[in-house]
Scaffold this active site. Sequence first.
Site, PDB file in Angstrom:
ATOM      1  NE  ARG A  43      -4.304  -1.656   1.823  1.00 32.88           N
ATOM      2  CZ  ARG A  43      -5.244  -1.962   2.701  1.00 32.88           C
ATOM      3  NH1 ARG A  43      -5.068  -1.694   3.984  1.00 32.88           N
ATOM      4  NH2 ARG A  43      -6.363  -2.529   2.293  1.00 32.88           N
ATOM      5  CE  LYS A 206     -18.203 -14.101  12.058  1.00 30.71           C
ATOM      6  NZ  LYS A 206     -18.761 -12.931  12.724  1.00 30.71           N
ATOM      7  N   GLY A 355      -6.806  -9.237   1.830  1.00 27.32           N
ATOM      8  CA  GLY A 355      -5.484  -9.331   2.446  1.00 27.32           C
ATOM      9  C   GLY A 355      -4.889 -10.729   2.424  1.00 27.32           C
ATOM     10  N   GLY A 378     -12.140  -5.552   1.404  1.00 29.07           N
ATOM     11  CA  GLY A 378     -13.543  -5.149   1.508  1.00 29.07           C
ATOM     12  C   GLY A 378     -13.913  -4.204   0.374  1.00 29.07           C
TER      13      GLY A 378
HETATM   14  C1  3PG Z   1      -8.531  -2.269   5.103  1.00 31.35           C
HETATM   15  O1  3PG Z   1      -7.426  -2.623   5.493  1.00 31.35           O
HETATM   16  O2  3PG Z   1      -9.439  -3.077   4.837  1.00 31.35           O
HETATM   17  C2  3PG Z   1      -8.755  -0.800   4.891  1.00 31.35           C
HETATM   18  O3  3PG Z   1      -7.625  -0.052   5.199  1.00 31.35           O
HETATM   19  C3  3PG Z   1      -9.961  -0.333   5.676  1.00 31.35           C
HETATM   20  O4  3PG Z   1      -9.757  -0.544   7.031  1.00 31.35           O
HETATM   21  P1  3PG Z   1     -11.008  -0.819   7.981  1.00 31.35           P
HETATM   22  O5  3PG Z   1     -11.554  -2.165   7.566  1.00 31.35           O
HETATM   23  O6  3PG Z   1     -10.486  -0.778   9.380  1.00 31.35           O
HETATM   24  O7  3PG Z   1     -12.012   0.295   7.703  1.00 31.35           O
END
Ligand code: 3PG
Length: 406
Positions: A43, A206, A355, A378
């Site tokens: 990132r 999940k 991730g 997400g």
């Molecule tokens: C992530 O790592 O998914 C993003 O940086 C968003 O982070 P968050 O899920 O804590 O909002």
Amino acid sequence: MALKFVTDESFKAQAKDKKVLARFDFNVPMDKKDPAVIADYTRIDEAIPTIKAILEAGAKKVILMSHFGRPNGKVDPKYSLEPVAKALAERLGVDVTLTETALDRGIKTLLSLNEAKIILLQNIRFHAEEEANDREFARTLSNYGDVFVFDAFGAAHRKHASTYEINAFFKNRAFGGLLLKREVEALEKITKNPKKPFVAVVGGAKVSDKIKIIESLLTDVDHLLIGGAMAYPFLKAKGFSIGKSLCSDEDVTLAKMILNLPTKNKIVLPSDHIASTSLDGEPVDVAQVSIDGDLIGLDIGPSTLVHYSSILKGAKTVLWNGPMGLFENPKFAKGTFGIAETLSELNAFTLVGGGDSVAAVKQAGLSEKMSHISTGGGASLEFIENGTLPGIQALKFGVESYIGIE
Ligand code: 3PG
Ligand code: MG
């Protein structure tokens, strides 16, 4: 209104000799053994071209901001952006000044000095107003810059002050960064007429987190291959025993609902497993669908891998989100790495997001072989579900509360 990017001439005209405020997603994973060490720099690396483009446009100052972890609106040194400031300085070859907080009084002085060209605001989530999408907080942040750049693709699904409300204050002076551009272009290959056959591989823990995306994906894909802990609620919902595998009642209910959809026949589930009596126990081959007794399913089995790979071999578009098992333990990594290998050999558009699956592809040394690795887990799923994200909409159109206020 079309999205404007830092590559547009209008950005260059507006940024010259001005202060540019830029939102990135520097929420990097930290080493599990040494929490001061960044485990994956993707990132940060992906932000560098945008920072360089801002500097090349002749900006007087660049004010960077990001969240880091989930400190819940309180200052917590554990979530300091200090390691990120250091990594940025190394990569850019210039000093990066980290502020004490994002609301620090010293920022005003910093902004008027000739030195301190690159300023990184301390973790924006040290202030509860960030996640509350607070307008006054957004206004204060907006005062740091004349022009706004948004390149935090990984956080663009969050409706927060620095990703959303801030756009109320930069009408016609807001631009997307280069990472955002690449992510959107890649994801649109999936949301707008994907080449068929389109196969999705979904794993991870999940069902409830991914339920909406599974439902909408099922209308678009030809096959949806389910693995990892995601598979057990589905198997249980179909009446198979799953031993002590990870599975909540809520997830079984959701899985039942999905298995009643008219698109249910596109779902493919594991036919065998690698299991064990504990997460670090010895692997046991389970050569059938049912997992009995005290065994916990921890990876897809060899027949499942062969079956999934054969389906993937015919694909022209592949979306992969979530591992096929507990790949952090080499004993349960064959399914996940096997899928990564199959994808690497395809003549197809392959997009990996989330991730864990990205980490697996990197560990396997295969990231160069994928068409696109998304920096958003997400965010990429929500983009596929809705065709856009709140942070992108606000960048394009402003925020709802702003519309009508001139
Ligand atoms: C992530 O790592 O998914 C993003 O940086 C968003 O982070 P968050 O899920 O804590 O909002
Ligand atoms: Mg997340």
